[in-house]
Write an enzyme that holds these catalytic residues in place. Structure first.
Site, PDB file in Angstrom:
ATOM      1  N   ASP A 277      96.219  56.409  48.604  1.00 23.63           N
ATOM      2  CA  ASP A 277      95.736  57.743  48.903  1.00 23.63           C
ATOM      3  C   ASP A 277      94.890  57.599  50.167  1.00 23.63           C
ATOM      4  OD1 ASP A 277      95.074  60.375  48.928  1.00 23.63           O
ATOM      5  OD2 ASP A 277      94.392  60.468  46.848  1.00 23.63           O
TER       6      ASP A 277
HETATM    7  C1  BGC Z   1      94.559  63.595  48.426  1.00 23.17           C
HETATM    8  C2  BGC Z   1      96.054  63.372  48.343  1.00 23.17           C
HETATM    9  C3  BGC Z   1      96.699  63.873  49.601  1.00 23.17           C
HETATM   10  C4  BGC Z   1      96.088  63.175  50.791  1.00 23.17           C
HETATM   11  C5  BGC Z   1      96.684  63.591  52.115  1.00 23.17           C
HETATM   12  C6  BGC Z   1      93.957  63.054  49.712  1.00 23.17           C
HETATM   13  O1  BGC Z   1      92.647  63.480  49.887  1.00 23.17           O
HETATM   14  O2  BGC Z   1      93.943  63.006  47.307  1.00 23.17           O
HETATM   15  O3  BGC Z   1      96.583  64.017  47.212  1.00 23.17           O
HETATM   16  O4  BGC Z   1      98.078  63.675  49.543  1.00 23.17           O
HETATM   17  O5  BGC Z   1      94.701  63.480  50.826  1.00 23.17           O
HETATM   18  O6  BGC Z   1      96.333  64.867  52.457  1.00 23.17           O
END
Ligand code: BGC
Length: 781
Positions: A277
């Site tokens: 993530d």
């Molecule tokens: C989130 C993810 C997301 C990623 C990209 C993160 O803060 O937890 O679910 O895909 O950002 O935007």
């Protein structure tokens, strides 16, 4: 976004290969992967392992989740290595539709995407075919906008109703969550674009999510929290998986090789790529070793760390070659590698129709006294529409699960378009009030889209009486939203606030005094308290957050154009105090305003004072007893049980039978529409185990099906096949899955508390799989 390319993994890589002959370099797709990897310098490998933001100036101000350059507003990119024929690829959120910037510099063209219903609503359809169709449309949009991987679906379990991101997740039940995720993946990937199943695993709270440690037993982990991922991985083969931010039993998820390699690849056969993530995890080397192939969105320091670790012999070349291979295998599948050019022309009007239709199957009729709904022609003549949210409908949640759509149809617009007449005086009162509120609210800085919503407008008795005398029926909409980074408050988000309760109460008094009905629409992000006020109105429709066509969809249900067939994918408890994990979940209301403001500045990653329980460490003490597994086993009264939902018609179940044939339990029955209008029924099959060998929930969902639209009087025969192995529980002591021998009950049910018929079956005990004892706290490894 203009960024200076001061020190780049890619720039670094380019320098280092200056003397490698470009002509002879093996090309991806033409030469074998071995040859391509062999030809890569260490720096080139690192430029693949670390996402493209790693090349940016460390003073960059880029925001999380919007690093895209090829597709502005996309969450991130992988780096290109042109000399080896490796293109950059684009990754974009997310579960409710593609999230990119709607406008770009130097063009008047727009790039709006469809805001589809949130995952919780999609799960409420209990219709995997429909979810697959939504996925097909979403994937098509991703492809046409030049996105290679859609960062979704997300399939974390609804462990506690306060999780701010539950709307991005499907259910409290692993089977329903897993089947929904699989259907979505199949739909999206049918377009030749990838998905990223997330957040693997146990990202069940937002508070302190990047360092919170989840303490969980192997059985609970495997049976409840890993199960939906396992189902989706085995069934639908997502191209990629996104590891979660949190720690698990002391170690970051992205640094656990037992999770990312032993379980994911060796036990389940996953053959795709794993990414972090955004900025997740801490130790780059451990992430590489664990099998977290790609670090997103990428940091310069990560490039340096890997290079240093390899040069000093701490990190082996074999490990990084393995990870590079996974990334290359992924790139080979992408539209960009295949030379696809973004056309930027998705069929938005068609996708809006898909949104409207899919949302209508996931909205849930909770109450309908004396068939208040559908509205009759007389009622349709004049409606008093109350509640700010009626005029400012919520399409979805905030954060990376949001979508930049061109519009959101409010309930007032939807009703008008559906031919209903609204009380004009009331409408203009609300519109004026909301315009004023907007000016005030726009000034509040907000936090990742968490802007406060307008307080309910106060209305005096005279105004209410006037509305009651001049209209046939009242509708009150209650709105609650939530989003990334922030969990929900019990006081103001789970419970209705005083003004909302008063509004419902006062409208009911005024309208009931004139024998007129009141309908409540819940345009909410998750479970709310209903028990204290639900007796007051005549009907309650749980509309969830239905995407950009929300208002039209609600109008379709109110008019009877669509007969509601949504069923709850989680339990609605009587009160928050009944929730099994209530003591093991952060209570935001206990934080002072000052502390909260500090915490918000730091993405909720700190609690500056007070009790740190559930901030640093959250213990899953309730074990496998999550949702109905707890409420039903302990006979705790609930407001609405798991699987519950009313219809404008009624159904009869007949000729149910269950028998064991080889390694399958076969169940069949006939469902008949016994009412006056066409409708769809969701049949749920629960199984109770003997429960002598180990503690078992009273019953567990093991299969479900939604009927096609049945006309009045029409009967449909349904057949279910449940693999005997799917009845296995995880025995921690021996680290194996085992089916207990003895008599089971197969329940054919309308919801977890409404069993139509229970059928006994006899099974002999068996061990279905023995696995390595994994996912233990580090001390026990
Ligand atoms: C989130 C993810 C997301 C990623 C990209 C993160 O803060 O937890 O679910 O895909 O950002 O935007």
């Amino acid at each position: 976004m203009k960024l200076k390319n001061v020190f780049a993994c890619t720039a670094f890589a380019t320098l280092m290969v200056a003397n490698v002959g470009a002509q002879e370099a093996p090309q991806l797709g033409k030469a074998s992967l071995d040859e391509v990897i062999q030809a890569m310098t260490l720096e080139e490998k690192v430029s693949l392992l670390v996402g493209s933001a790693g090349k940016f100036d460390s003073n960059q101000t880029a925001t999380i989740g919007s690093q895209g350059e090829l597709v502005p507003g996309a969450a991130g990119e992988t780096n290109a290595i042109p000399r080896l024929g490796i293109p950059a690829t684009v990754l974009s959120d997310g579960p409710a539709g593609v999230r990119i910037s709607p406008t770009r510099e130097n063009t008047s063209q727009t790039f709006y995407c469809t805001h589809f219903p949130v995952e919780t609503l999609l799960a409420s359809t209990w219709n995997t075919e429909l979810v697959q169709q939504v996925g097909e449309a979403m994937g098509e949009e991703a492809k046409r906008y030049g996105v290679d991987v859609l960062l979704g679906p997300a399939t974390n379990i609804h462990r506690n109703p306060l999780n701010g991101r539950n709307f991005e997740y499907y259910s409290e039940d692993p089977l329903l969550a897993g089947e929904m995720a699989a259907a979505m993946i199949e739909g999206v990937q049918s377009n030749g674009v990838g998905t990223s199943l997330k957040h693997f695993a146990l990202n069940n709270q937002e508070t302190n999510r990047t360092s919170n440690d989840v303490v969980v037993s192997p059985r609970t982990f495997r049976e409840i929290y890993l199960k939906p991922f396992e189902i989706a991985v085995k069934k639908a083969k997502p191209w990629t998986i996104m590891s979660s931010y949190n720690k698990i039993n002391g170690t970051y998820a992205s640094e656990r090789s037992d999770l990312l390699t032993d379980i994911l690849r060796h036990e389940w056969g996953f053959d795709g790529m794993v990414m972090t993530d955004w900025f997740g995890g801490q130790h780059t080397t451990w992430q590489m070793e664990a099998g977290n192939d790609l670090l997103m969105p990428g940091k310069k320091s990560q490039c340096e760390d890997i290079i240093k670790a390899v040069r000093s012999g701490v990190l082996s070349q074999d490990i990084i070659n393995r990870n590079v291979r996974h990334i290359l295998e992924y790139i080979l599948r992408t539209p960009r590698f295949k030379g696809y050019q973004a056309t930027n022309d998705p069929d938005l009007p068609h996708h809006a129709q898909i949104t409207r239709a899919s949302a209508s199957e996931g909205m849930i009729l909770l109450e309908n006294k004396d068939m208040t709904l559908p509205l009759d022609k007389k009622a349709a003549k004049r409606i008093a529409l109350f509640g700010c949210t009626s005029y400012d409908f919520i399409a979805g949640g905030t954060g990376s699960g949001d979508v930049n759509s061109r519009y959101t149809v409010s309930l007032s617009e939807g009703l008008k378009a559906g031919g209903f007449k609204l009380d004009k005086t009331l409408t203009s009162l609300y519109e004026t009030y909301l315009a004023e509120q907007k000016k005030i609210l726009d000034k509040s800085k907000g936090f990742w889209g968490h802007r406060p919503r307008a307080k309910e407008m106060q209305m005096d008795k005279k105004q209410l009486e006037q509305a009651a005398s001049q209209n046939q029926v009242a509708i009150v909409t209650i709105g609650k939203t939530s989003g990334e980074f922030l969990d929900r408050s019990i006081r103001s988000n789970f419970n209705l606030v005083a003004e909302e309760k008063e509004l419902i109460q006062n409208v009911c008094e005024a309208f009931h005094a004139r024998h007129k009905k009141v309908i409540v629409i819940l345009n909410v992000c998750g479970v709310i308290e209903t028990a204290s006020w639900r007796e007051a109105p005549d009907a309650i429709l749980l509309a969830w957050m239905g995407g950009q066509e929300g208002g039209n969809t609600v109008a379709d249900i109110l008019s009877g154009k669509v007969n509601p067939s949504g069923r709850l994918p989680m339990t609605f408890p009587m009160q928050y105090a009944d929730v099994p994990s209530k003591d093991n979940f952060p209570d935001l209301d206990s934080i002072s305003e000052e502390d909260m403001n500090k915490a918000l500045q730091n993405f909720m990653n700190v609690r500056t004072s007070g009790d740190r329980k559930n901030f640093d460490v959250t213990t899953y003490e309730e074990g496998i007893f999550v949702g109905y597994r707890y409420y039903d086993t302990k006979n705790v009264p609930v407001a609405y049980p798991f699987g519950f939902g009313l219809s404008y018609t009624t159904f009869d179940y007949a000729d149910a039978s269950a028998q064991v044939e080889g390694d399958q339990v076969k169940v069949s029955l006939k469902v008949k529409n016994t009412g006056k209008v066409a409708g769809k029924e969701v049949v749920q099959i629960y199984v109770s185990a003997p429960g002598k060998d180990m503690a078992k929930p009273k019953k567990e969902l093991k299969a479900f099906q939604k009927t096609p639209l049945l006309q009045p009087g029409e009967t449909q025969e349904l057949q279910f096949q449940i693999p005997v192995d799917a009845l296995a529980s995880f025995n921690e002591k021996d680290s194996r899955w085992q089916v207990e021998g003895g008599q089971y009950q197969v329940h054919v049910a309308q919801n977890s508390r409404d069993v139509k018929v229970s059928l006994p079956i006899q099974l002999s005990g068996k061990i279905t799989e023995t696995v390595q004892p994994l996912m233990l706290p580090v001390a026990e490894w």
